[in-house]
Scaffold this motif. Structure first.
Motif, PDB file in Angstrom:
ATOM      1  N   SER A   1       2.842  -4.119   1.913  1.00  0.00           N
ATOM      2  CA  SER A   1       3.517  -4.698   3.061  1.00  0.00           C
ATOM      3  C   SER A   1       5.020  -4.484   2.943  1.00  0.00           C
ATOM      4  CB  SER A   1       3.219  -6.201   3.139  1.00  0.00           C
ATOM      5  OG  SER A   1       3.839  -6.891   2.062  1.00  0.00           O
ATOM      6  N   GLN A   2       5.720  -4.622   4.072  1.00  0.00           N
ATOM      7  CA  GLN A   2       7.173  -4.479   4.070  1.00  0.00           C
ATOM      8  C   GLN A   2       7.807  -5.525   3.159  1.00  0.00           C
ATOM      9  OE1 GLN A   2       9.038  -3.803   7.909  1.00  0.00           O
ATOM     10  NE2 GLN A   2      10.761  -5.091   7.315  1.00  0.00           N
TER      11      GLN A   2
ATOM     12  N   ASN B   1      16.784   1.452   3.861  1.00  0.00           N
ATOM     13  CA  ASN B   1      16.404   1.211   5.253  1.00  0.00           C
ATOM     14  C   ASN B   1      15.168   2.014   5.639  1.00  0.00           C
ATOM     15  OD1 ASN B   1      18.426  -0.654   5.809  1.00  0.00           O
ATOM     16  ND2 ASN B   1      19.885   0.915   6.476  1.00  0.00           N
ATOM     17  N   PHE B   2      15.094   3.256   5.145  1.00  0.00           N
ATOM     18  CA  PHE B   2      13.915   4.077   5.438  1.00  0.00           C
ATOM     19  C   PHE B   2      12.651   3.437   4.873  1.00  0.00           C
ATOM     20  CE2 PHE B   2      10.948   7.129   3.531  1.00  0.00           C
ATOM     21  CZ  PHE B   2      10.421   7.708   4.676  1.00  0.00           C
TER      22      PHE B   2
ATOM     23  N   LEU C   1      12.048   0.441   4.264  1.00  0.00           N
ATOM     24  CA  LEU C   1      11.739  -0.813   4.948  1.00  0.00           C
ATOM     25  C   LEU C   1      11.362  -0.588   6.415  1.00  0.00           C
ATOM     26  CD1 LEU C   1      14.478  -3.159   3.449  1.00  0.00           C
ATOM     27  CD2 LEU C   1      12.039  -3.081   2.887  1.00  0.00           C
ATOM     28  N   GLY C   2      11.222   0.672   6.802  1.00  0.00           N
ATOM     29  CA  GLY C   2      10.783   0.981   8.154  1.00  0.00           C
ATOM     30  C   GLY C   2      11.853   0.842   9.211  1.00  0.00           C
ATOM     31  N   LYS C   3      13.126   0.799   8.793  1.00  0.00           N
ATOM     32  CA  LYS C   3      14.216   0.626   9.747  1.00  0.00           C
ATOM     33  C   LYS C   3      14.747   1.960  10.273  1.00  0.00           C
ATOM     34  CE  LYS C   3      15.647  -3.749   7.639  1.00  0.00           C
ATOM     35  NZ  LYS C   3      16.746  -4.504   6.969  1.00  0.00           N
TER      36      LYS C   3
ATOM     37  N   THR D   1      13.249   5.360  11.878  1.00  0.00           N
ATOM     38  CA  THR D   1      11.987   5.895  12.404  1.00  0.00           C
ATOM     39  C   THR D   1      12.104   7.338  12.901  1.00  0.00           C
ATOM     40  OG1 THR D   1      12.513   4.913  14.566  1.00  0.00           O
ATOM     41  CG2 THR D   1      11.160   3.604  13.052  1.00  0.00           C
TER      42      THR D   1
END
Length: 234
Positions: free
Chosen positions: A2-3, A25-26, A28-30, A32
């Motif tokens: 999970s994040q 950031n990458f 953590l899915g920030k 895209t």
């Protein structure tokens, strides 16, 4: 993962290592706006993330012996049939069956596959601690074979999956022939990721890991055929 778990891992990592804010950031899915840039090296297709906004690839190198996070924060150690023989002998077992009984756990778990399907796997896993239970599977545990100097006491006979890190890999059918694919595991535990404008800095790693990853996939397939594990898709 999970994040939240990745963020916790990154926070721990940053206590000892500098982590590029863009890479954080990458993970953590920030970020895209990312392209998949496949590169075929020998018998493996590596899928390398390319950050379009940065115009840079995400590459990797190992900091061993300064780092052993991959051994300190293991999730599971699935074994191939080759591992069962090699590691069993190293631990002085006369029969693989006795090694399996005393030193391993058989677990079933599901993970999302590369095409979005769920992949369910049953594997024989090496116990990362002597009293490990099925409830511990997938959690971060320091491997009991990690010695005081930060090295593996089983090396070079450690599990084949250990040699893969930080890659994960899978097989696809390509015109009736199996093709091995690989990409990074972004768990937030490894300090070795960095940004680069081209793939050249990682040329030697791709060559080395191409053989490691291909051989491991062949060993894993053989393990399933021999009844020591299974894989299904849904």
């Amino acid at each position: 993962m999970s994040q939240k778990e990745i963020e916790e891992s990154l926070d721990l990592l940053q206590k000892d290592w500098d982590v590029d804010p863009t890479l954080r950031n990458f993970m953590l899915g920030k970020i895209t706006d990312v392209s998949d840039r496949p590169i075929k090296v020998k018998d493996v297709v590596f899928h390398v993330p390319y950050l379009n906004s940065e115009k840079k690839f995400i590459l990797w190198k190992c900091f061993w012996p300064d780092c052993h996070n991959c051994c300190d924060r293991q999730g599971r150690l699935p074994l191939t049939s080759d591992d069962l023989i090699t590691i069993g002998k190293g631990l002085k077992y006369q029969k693989p069956s006795e090694f399996i009984k005393n030193e391993t756990l058989t677990v079933t778990y599901s993970e999302p596959g590369p095409s979005g399907q769920m992949t369910t796997m049953t594997t024989i896993n090496l116990k990362r601690k002597t009293d490990e239970t099925e409830a511990d599977d997938g959690t971060h545990i320091s491997c009991r074979f990690l010695n005081d100097e930060g090295g593996c006491s089983m090396h070079p006979d450690r599990p084949g999956v250990c040699y893969l890190y930080p890659f994960s890999s899978w097989l696809e059918n390509e015109k009736g022939k199996p093709r091995v694919h690989a990409t990074y595991q972004f768990t937030g535990d490894c300090p070795g990721f960095y940004l680069a404008e081209d793939l050249e800095p990682m040329k030697e790693e791709f060559k080395e890991y191409s053989k490691i990853i291909y051989d491991y996939n062949m060993a894993s397939n053989r393990t399933n055929r021999e009844g020591f594990g299974s894989v299904s898709f849904s």
